[in-house]
Design a protein around this motif. Sequence first.
Motif, PDB file in Angstrom:
ATOM      1  N   VAL A   1      35.701 -23.016  -6.113  1.00  0.00           N
ATOM      2  CA  VAL A   1      34.389 -22.527  -6.456  1.00  0.00           C
ATOM      3  C   VAL A   1      34.907 -21.156  -5.736  1.00  0.00           C
ATOM      4  O   VAL A   1      35.692 -20.491  -6.599  1.00  0.00           O
ATOM      5  CB  VAL A   1      33.274 -23.416  -6.362  1.00  0.00           C
ATOM      6  CG1 VAL A   1      32.524 -22.318  -6.655  1.00  0.00           C
ATOM      7  CG2 VAL A   1      32.813 -24.419  -7.078  1.00  0.00           C
ATOM      8  N   PRO A   2      35.865 -21.476  -4.618  1.00  0.00           N
ATOM      9  CA  PRO A   2      35.371 -19.554  -4.056  1.00  0.00           C
ATOM     10  C   PRO A   2      37.251 -19.275  -4.063  1.00  0.00           C
ATOM     11  O   PRO A   2      36.696 -18.032  -4.249  1.00  0.00           O
ATOM     12  CB  PRO A   2      35.637 -20.199  -1.776  1.00  0.00           C
ATOM     13  CG  PRO A   2      34.681 -21.354  -1.903  1.00  0.00           C
ATOM     14  CD  PRO A   2      35.569 -21.877  -3.174  1.00  0.00           C
ATOM     15  N   LEU A   3      37.830 -19.697  -4.342  1.00  0.00           N
ATOM     16  CA  LEU A   3      38.847 -19.782  -4.399  1.00  0.00           C
ATOM     17  C   LEU A   3      39.008 -19.311  -6.534  1.00  0.00           C
ATOM     18  O   LEU A   3      39.308 -17.811  -6.371  1.00  0.00           O
ATOM     19  CB  LEU A   3      40.159 -20.482  -4.851  1.00  0.00           C
ATOM     20  CG  LEU A   3      41.581 -20.058  -5.601  1.00  0.00           C
ATOM     21  CD1 LEU A   3      41.860 -19.127  -5.079  1.00  0.00           C
ATOM     22  CD2 LEU A   3      42.485 -22.004  -5.838  1.00  0.00           C
ATOM     23  N   LEU A   4      38.170 -19.903  -7.394  1.00  0.00           N
ATOM     24  CA  LEU A   4      38.106 -19.380  -8.503  1.00  0.00           C
ATOM     25  C   LEU A   4      37.461 -18.602  -8.808  1.00  0.00           C
ATOM     26  O   LEU A   4      37.609 -17.173  -9.989  1.00  0.00           O
ATOM     27  CB  LEU A   4      37.512 -20.305  -9.216  1.00  0.00           C
ATOM     28  CG  LEU A   4      38.459 -21.724  -9.706  1.00  0.00           C
ATOM     29  CD1 LEU A   4      38.111 -22.437 -10.697  1.00  0.00           C
ATOM     30  CD2 LEU A   4      39.914 -20.843 -10.240  1.00  0.00           C
ATOM     31  N   THR A   5      36.236 -17.577  -7.754  1.00  0.00           N
ATOM     32  CA  THR A   5      35.571 -16.928  -7.277  1.00  0.00           C
ATOM     33  C   THR A   5      35.997 -15.358  -7.386  1.00  0.00           C
ATOM     34  O   THR A   5      36.307 -14.682  -7.854  1.00  0.00           O
ATOM     35  CB  THR A   5      34.188 -16.770  -6.273  1.00  0.00           C
ATOM     36  OG1 THR A   5      33.486 -18.009  -6.539  1.00  0.00           O
ATOM     37  CG2 THR A   5      33.314 -15.718  -6.638  1.00  0.00           C
ATOM     38  N   ARG A   6      37.169 -15.443  -6.460  1.00  0.00           N
ATOM     39  CA  ARG A   6      38.120 -14.526  -6.094  1.00  0.00           C
ATOM     40  C   ARG A   6      39.155 -14.401  -7.261  1.00  0.00           C
ATOM     41  O   ARG A   6      39.812 -13.642  -7.164  1.00  0.00           O
ATOM     42  CB  ARG A   6      38.340 -14.780  -4.892  1.00  0.00           C
ATOM     43  CG  ARG A   6      39.684 -13.865  -4.116  1.00  0.00           C
ATOM     44  CD  ARG A   6      40.690 -14.530  -3.297  1.00  0.00           C
ATOM     45  NE  ARG A   6      41.584 -15.387  -3.413  1.00  0.00           N
ATOM     46  CZ  ARG A   6      40.850 -16.614  -2.598  1.00  0.00           C
ATOM     47  NH1 ARG A   6      39.579 -17.055  -1.693  1.00  0.00           N
ATOM     48  NH2 ARG A   6      42.186 -17.542  -2.508  1.00  0.00           N
ATOM     49  N   LEU A   7      39.529 -15.389  -7.741  1.00  0.00           N
ATOM     50  CA  LEU A   7      40.489 -15.441  -8.723  1.00  0.00           C
ATOM     51  C   LEU A   7      40.107 -14.372  -9.779  1.00  0.00           C
ATOM     52  O   LEU A   7      41.210 -13.972 -10.390  1.00  0.00           O
ATOM     53  CB  LEU A   7      41.587 -16.680  -8.864  1.00  0.00           C
ATOM     54  CG  LEU A   7      42.579 -16.510  -9.703  1.00  0.00           C
ATOM     55  CD1 LEU A   7      43.609 -15.827  -9.517  1.00  0.00           C
ATOM     56  CD2 LEU A   7      42.721 -18.361 -10.075  1.00  0.00           C
ATOM     57  N   GLY A   8      38.742 -14.969 -10.721  1.00  0.00           N
ATOM     58  CA  GLY A   8      38.207 -14.490 -11.814  1.00  0.00           C
ATOM     59  C   GLY A   8      38.848 -15.546 -12.750  1.00  0.00           C
ATOM     60  O   GLY A   8      39.367 -16.344 -12.931  1.00  0.00           O
ATOM     61  N   PRO A   9      38.821 -14.322 -14.275  1.00  0.00           N
ATOM     62  CA  PRO A   9      39.331 -16.171 -15.368  1.00  0.00           C
ATOM     63  C   PRO A   9      41.278 -14.834 -15.710  1.00  0.00           C
ATOM     64  O   PRO A   9      41.330 -14.356 -16.665  1.00  0.00           O
ATOM     65  CB  PRO A   9      38.833 -14.832 -16.418  1.00  0.00           C
ATOM     66  CG  PRO A   9      38.771 -13.801 -16.006  1.00  0.00           C
ATOM     67  CD  PRO A   9      38.751 -13.791 -14.724  1.00  0.00           C
ATOM     68  N   PRO A  10      42.116 -15.897 -14.728  1.00  0.00           N
ATOM     69  CA  PRO A  10      43.693 -15.908 -15.338  1.00  0.00           C
ATOM     70  C   PRO A  10      43.916 -16.189 -16.621  1.00  0.00           C
ATOM     71  O   PRO A  10      43.500 -16.783 -17.087  1.00  0.00           O
ATOM     72  CB  PRO A  10      44.246 -16.133 -13.633  1.00  0.00           C
ATOM     73  CG  PRO A  10      43.141 -17.112 -13.197  1.00  0.00           C
ATOM     74  CD  PRO A  10      42.191 -16.766 -13.540  1.00  0.00           C
ATOM     75  N   ALA A  11      44.705 -15.820 -17.039  1.00  0.00           N
ATOM     76  CA  ALA A  11      45.496 -16.391 -18.141  1.00  0.00           C
ATOM     77  C   ALA A  11      45.698 -17.907 -17.786  1.00  0.00           C
ATOM     78  O   ALA A  11      45.540 -18.528 -18.546  1.00  0.00           O
ATOM     79  CB  ALA A  11      47.005 -16.149 -18.391  1.00  0.00           C
ATOM     80  N   LEU A  12      45.342 -18.914 -16.182  1.00  0.00           N
ATOM     81  CA  LEU A  12      46.587 -19.535 -16.425  1.00  0.00           C
ATOM     82  C   LEU A  12      44.880 -20.353 -17.119  1.00  0.00           C
ATOM     83  O   LEU A  12      44.995 -22.007 -17.858  1.00  0.00           O
ATOM     84  CB  LEU A  12      46.134 -20.065 -14.911  1.00  0.00           C
ATOM     85  CG  LEU A  12      46.460 -21.400 -14.473  1.00  0.00           C
ATOM     86  CD1 LEU A  12      47.836 -22.278 -14.833  1.00  0.00           C
ATOM     87  CD2 LEU A  12      46.666 -21.572 -12.824  1.00  0.00           C
ATOM     88  N   PHE A  13      44.230 -20.273 -17.125  1.00  0.00           N
ATOM     89  CA  PHE A  13      42.458 -21.143 -17.624  1.00  0.00           C
ATOM     90  C   PHE A  13      41.699 -20.550 -18.514  1.00  0.00           C
ATOM     91  O   PHE A  13      41.274 -20.946 -19.179  1.00  0.00           O
ATOM     92  CB  PHE A  13      41.597 -20.402 -16.363  1.00  0.00           C
ATOM     93  CG  PHE A  13      41.571 -20.885 -15.054  1.00  0.00           C
ATOM     94  CD1 PHE A  13      42.011 -22.159 -14.707  1.00  0.00           C
ATOM     95  CD2 PHE A  13      42.653 -19.912 -14.107  1.00  0.00           C
ATOM     96  CE1 PHE A  13      42.536 -23.122 -13.345  1.00  0.00           C
ATOM     97  CE2 PHE A  13      42.533 -20.650 -12.566  1.00  0.00           C
ATOM     98  CZ  PHE A  13      43.030 -22.095 -12.494  1.00  0.00           C
ATOM     99  N   ASP A  14      42.806 -19.829 -19.602  1.00  0.00           N
ATOM    100  CA  ASP A  14      42.600 -20.407 -21.039  1.00  0.00           C
ATOM    101  C   ASP A  14      42.797 -21.099 -21.804  1.00  0.00           C
ATOM    102  O   ASP A  14      42.997 -22.388 -21.277  1.00  0.00           O
ATOM    103  CB  ASP A  14      43.107 -18.731 -21.831  1.00  0.00           C
ATOM    104  CG  ASP A  14      44.745 -19.206 -21.953  1.00  0.00           C
ATOM    105  OD1 ASP A  14      45.212 -20.505 -21.784  1.00  0.00           O
ATOM    106  OD2 ASP A  14      45.448 -17.932 -21.685  1.00  0.00           O
ATOM    107  N   ARG A  15      42.171 -21.404 -22.647  1.00  0.00           N
ATOM    108  CA  ARG A  15      42.236 -22.952 -23.735  1.00  0.00           C
ATOM    109  C   ARG A  15      43.404 -22.817 -24.057  1.00  0.00           C
ATOM    110  O   ARG A  15      43.295 -24.389 -23.559  1.00  0.00           O
ATOM    111  CB  ARG A  15      41.080 -22.400 -25.143  1.00  0.00           C
ATOM    112  CG  ARG A  15      39.672 -22.605 -24.548  1.00  0.00           C
ATOM    113  CD  ARG A  15      39.199 -22.106 -26.115  1.00  0.00           C
ATOM    114  NE  ARG A  15      37.382 -21.969 -25.720  1.00  0.00           N
ATOM    115  CZ  ARG A  15      36.670 -22.804 -25.700  1.00  0.00           C
ATOM    116  NH1 ARG A  15      36.931 -23.973 -25.739  1.00  0.00           N
ATOM    117  NH2 ARG A  15      35.527 -22.286 -25.548  1.00  0.00           N
ATOM    118  N   ARG A  16      44.719 -22.334 -24.063  1.00  0.00           N
ATOM    119  CA  ARG A  16      46.019 -23.087 -24.260  1.00  0.00           C
ATOM    120  C   ARG A  16      46.062 -24.092 -23.188  1.00  0.00           C
ATOM    121  O   ARG A  16      47.027 -24.863 -22.942  1.00  0.00           O
ATOM    122  CB  ARG A  16      46.323 -22.056 -25.636  1.00  0.00           C
ATOM    123  CG  ARG A  16      47.918 -23.357 -25.680  1.00  0.00           C
ATOM    124  CD  ARG A  16      48.925 -21.741 -26.472  1.00  0.00           C
ATOM    125  NE  ARG A  16      49.046 -20.736 -25.513  1.00  0.00           N
ATOM    126  CZ  ARG A  16      49.857 -19.564 -25.750  1.00  0.00           C
ATOM    127  NH1 ARG A  16      50.569 -19.878 -27.769  1.00  0.00           N
ATOM    128  NH2 ARG A  16      49.979 -18.280 -25.352  1.00  0.00           N
TER     129      ARG A  16
END
Length: 244
Positions: free
Chosen positions: A195-210
Motif C-alpha cells: 500500500v505505501p509503495l502504490l501510494t507513492r507510485l500512483g497509477p503507472p502503466a504497469l497497473f492498467d487493465r491490459r
Amino acid sequence: MRSSELAELAGVTVRTLRHYHQIGLLPEPPRSTGGYRHYDVDHLVRLLRITRLTALGVPLSVLPSVLDDSAAAEELLDELDHRTAAEIERLTARRSSIAALRRTGTPPDLDPALAARRSADAEQAPGMARYEHELLILAGHLLADDPAGLAALFSGADEDEAAFAGLTARFYALDAGTPEEDVAALADDLVTHLVPLLTRLGPPALFDRRAARLVDQFSEHALRPVQHRVLRLVQRRLVARDGS
C-alpha cells in the motif's frame, strides 16, 4: 576494360556493377563482338563517385539526382549529418548498455537497472529465479514508455529490503501443503507492504487493465497454483481498498 577489371579498380563486385546497371545508376557500355562489355575511364569515375556517396550514407534511390545536380548534393549533406548524429547517439547508447551489462554481470536480455531487483531467495527456490527474471523483462517492457513509473516502482526499495525479503521467502515456500490461514496471512502482509509503495507510485502503466491481465497470465503459467492464488488475493484486496 572488362567488368571484372572495373570492379577491382573501384573496389566493388561484378554483381554490384550489374545491380547499378539494372537501377540505372551506371550506364551500360556497348558490347564487343564477343559479347563482352567494354568500360572506359568515364565509367570508372562515375563508379567511384557512386561508391563515395554510398559510403557517406546516400541512399541509392536518390543517387541519380545527386550525381547530376551539385545543388541537390549540398542540400543532402545536412540530412546526412542529422542521420549520422542520430546513429552515433544510438550506437553510444548501445555501448553504454553493453558496458553496464558487463559491469553488473546482468544477462543481456535484462535491463541492468532492473537486475538489482532480483531476489536472493529466488536463487534458492526451484524455478523462482527464472520467474523473477522473466517478470522483470515483462515489467520493463510494459513500463518502457513510462520511465517515471519504472523509477517509482523501485524507489525506496532498499529501505524495505529486509521486510520484503521475508515476504518473498514466505511466498516462494508456498506449496500445495501450505495451510489456508498461512496463505491468507501472507496475502494480508503483502497488501500491508504494498500500500505505501502504490501510494507513492500512483497509477503507472504497469497497473492498467491490459498490463495487469498480462502479468496475471504470466504468473498463472509460471507459478504454483497456491502462489498464483496469493497474487489474486492481493490484487482483489488492493482493489477493494482503492476502489479502482
